[in-house]
Scaffold this motif. Sequence first.
Motif, mmCIF file in Angstrom:
data_model
loop_
_atom_site.group_PDB
_atom_site.id
_atom_site.type_symbol
_atom_site.label_atom_id
_atom_site.label_comp_id
_atom_site.label_asym_id
_atom_site.label_seq_id
_atom_site.Cartn_x
_atom_site.Cartn_y
_atom_site.Cartn_z
ATOM 1 N N ASP A 36 0.852 -1.191 0.000
ATOM 2 C CA ASP A 36 0.000 0.000 0.000
ATOM 3 C C ASP A 36 0.889 1.242 0.000
ATOM 4 O OD1 ASP A 36 -2.324 -1.364 2.456
ATOM 5 O OD2 ASP A 36 -2.200 -1.702 0.309
ATOM 6 N N VAL A 37 0.481 2.283 -0.750
ATOM 7 C CA VAL A 37 1.188 3.571 -0.740
ATOM 8 C C VAL A 37 0.163 4.688 -0.681
ATOM 9 C CG1 VAL A 37 3.171 2.695 -2.055
ATOM 10 C CG2 VAL A 37 1.282 3.802 -3.271
ATOM 11 N N LEU A 38 0.640 5.902 -0.439
ATOM 12 C CA LEU A 38 -0.224 7.072 -0.495
ATOM 13 C C LEU A 38 0.022 7.808 -1.800
ATOM 14 C CD1 LEU A 38 0.022 8.565 3.101
ATOM 15 C CD2 LEU A 38 -1.864 7.282 2.088
ATOM 16 N N ALA A 39 -1.053 8.232 -2.450
ATOM 17 C CA ALA A 39 -0.935 9.049 -3.656
ATOM 18 C C ALA A 39 -0.357 10.400 -3.270
ATOM 19 C CB ALA A 39 -2.303 9.212 -4.300
ATOM 20 N N ASP A 40 0.117 11.139 -4.261
ATOM 21 C CA ASP A 40 0.686 12.451 -3.992
ATOM 22 C C ASP A 40 -0.309 13.383 -3.305
ATOM 23 O OD1 ASP A 40 2.993 11.490 -5.166
ATOM 24 O OD2 ASP A 40 2.673 12.508 -7.082
ATOM 25 N N GLU A 41 -1.606 13.177 -3.539
ATOM 26 C CA GLU A 41 -2.646 13.990 -2.901
ATOM 27 C C GLU A 41 -3.058 13.435 -1.549
ATOM 28 O OE1 GLU A 41 -3.567 12.216 -5.878
ATOM 29 O OE2 GLU A 41 -2.533 13.667 -7.111
ATOM 30 N N GLY A 42 -2.516 12.270 -1.152
ATOM 31 C CA GLY A 42 -2.825 11.689 0.151
ATOM 32 C C GLY A 42 -3.798 10.535 0.153
ATOM 33 N N ALA A 43 -4.417 10.221 -0.987
ATOM 34 C CA ALA A 43 -5.361 9.096 -1.045
ATOM 35 C C ALA A 43 -4.610 7.771 -0.981
ATOM 36 C CB ALA A 43 -6.172 9.161 -2.347
ATOM 37 N N PRO A 44 -5.146 6.777 -0.291
ATOM 38 C CA PRO A 44 -4.482 5.475 -0.245
ATOM 39 C C PRO A 44 -4.604 4.739 -1.588
ATOM 40 C CG PRO A 44 -6.522 5.424 1.013
ATOM 41 C CD PRO A 44 -6.344 6.834 0.546
ATOM 42 N N VAL A 65 3.950 7.152 -10.811
ATOM 43 C CA VAL A 65 3.069 6.153 -11.413
ATOM 44 C C VAL A 65 1.648 6.695 -11.433
ATOM 45 C CG1 VAL A 65 2.223 3.778 -11.288
ATOM 46 C CG2 VAL A 65 4.554 4.302 -10.543
ATOM 47 N N GLU A 66 0.986 6.564 -12.588
ATOM 48 C CA GLU A 66 -0.400 6.975 -12.727
ATOM 49 C C GLU A 66 -1.291 5.750 -12.575
ATOM 50 O OE1 GLU A 66 -3.258 9.438 -15.782
ATOM 51 O OE2 GLU A 66 -1.439 8.539 -16.576
ATOM 52 N N PHE A 67 -2.201 5.815 -11.613
ATOM 53 C CA PHE A 67 -3.150 4.740 -11.351
ATOM 54 C C PHE A 67 -4.535 5.192 -11.773
ATOM 55 C CE2 PHE A 67 0.278 4.172 -8.303
ATOM 56 C CZ PHE A 67 0.575 2.836 -8.463
ATOM 57 N N THR A 68 -5.353 4.260 -12.273
ATOM 58 C CA THR A 68 -6.736 4.596 -12.629
ATOM 59 C C THR A 68 -7.739 3.738 -11.874
ATOM 60 O OG1 THR A 68 -6.629 3.129 -14.543
ATOM 61 C CG2 THR A 68 -6.166 5.464 -14.918
ATOM 62 N N ARG A 69 -7.324 2.583 -11.357
ATOM 63 C CA ARG A 69 -8.200 1.705 -10.586
ATOM 64 C C ARG A 69 -7.421 1.115 -9.427
ATOM 65 N NH1 ARG A 69 -10.503 -1.673 -15.536
ATOM 66 N NH2 ARG A 69 -11.470 0.033 -16.612
ATOM 67 N N PRO A 70 -7.929 0.976 -8.285
ATOM 68 C CA PRO A 70 -9.267 1.351 -7.841
ATOM 69 C C PRO A 70 -9.394 2.845 -7.552
ATOM 70 C CG PRO A 70 -8.107 0.347 -6.031
ATOM 71 C CD PRO A 70 -7.200 0.286 -7.237
ATOM 72 N N VAL A 71 -8.285 3.587 -7.576
ATOM 73 C CA VAL A 71 -8.338 5.042 -7.400
ATOM 74 C C VAL A 71 -7.655 5.706 -8.585
ATOM 75 C CG1 VAL A 71 -8.385 4.998 -4.866
ATOM 76 C CG2 VAL A 71 -6.198 5.053 -6.044
ATOM 77 N N ASP A 72 -8.095 6.916 -8.909
ATOM 78 C CA ASP A 72 -7.494 7.702 -9.979
ATOM 79 C C ASP A 72 -6.509 8.653 -9.323
ATOM 80 O OD1 ASP A 72 -6.934 8.896 -12.387
ATOM 81 O OD2 ASP A 72 -8.829 9.969 -12.536
ATOM 82 N N ALA A 73 -5.200 8.330 -9.416
ATOM 83 C CA ALA A 73 -4.226 9.110 -8.664
ATOM 84 C C ALA A 73 -2.828 8.976 -9.253
ATOM 85 C CB ALA A 73 -4.204 8.628 -7.218
ATOM 86 N N LEU A 74 -1.980 9.942 -8.907
ATOM 87 C CA LEU A 74 -0.544 9.867 -9.178
ATOM 88 C C LEU A 74 0.151 9.588 -7.853
ATOM 89 C CD1 LEU A 74 0.103 12.919 -11.516
ATOM 90 C CD2 LEU A 74 0.350 10.514 -12.102
#
Length: 100
Positions: A36-44, A65-74
């Motif tokens: 598990d990591v935290l996105a740059d905006e803080g979302a898990p 890394v750009e993620f789209t599922r299960p969260v849309d985040a960098l």
Amino acid sequence: MVHRILTVVTEAPSSPAVGGERQGLRELDRVELLADVLADEGAPVPLGSVGTVVAIWAGGAAFEVEFTRPVDALATVDAGLLKVVSRDEPMERTGSSKAS
């Protein structure tokens, strides 16, 4: 409240595994999170999430890394927390494609 620890990378770790071989990650590689990591905006962003490498930091010590599922985040992720799941090989040029 979620706390975020800033890590300063001073040298690159050994390259992550690719299909059992030791190779470095490249831009546009599809990667899977090994923790598990935290996105740059803080979302898990949970373990097992798959994303695309969009930038390389500190000579390969960390990756954006750009993620789209299960969260849309960098997320900026340490190299040791990623494994390659697919890689597009560059296309070879075979001459001119102009019509006569």
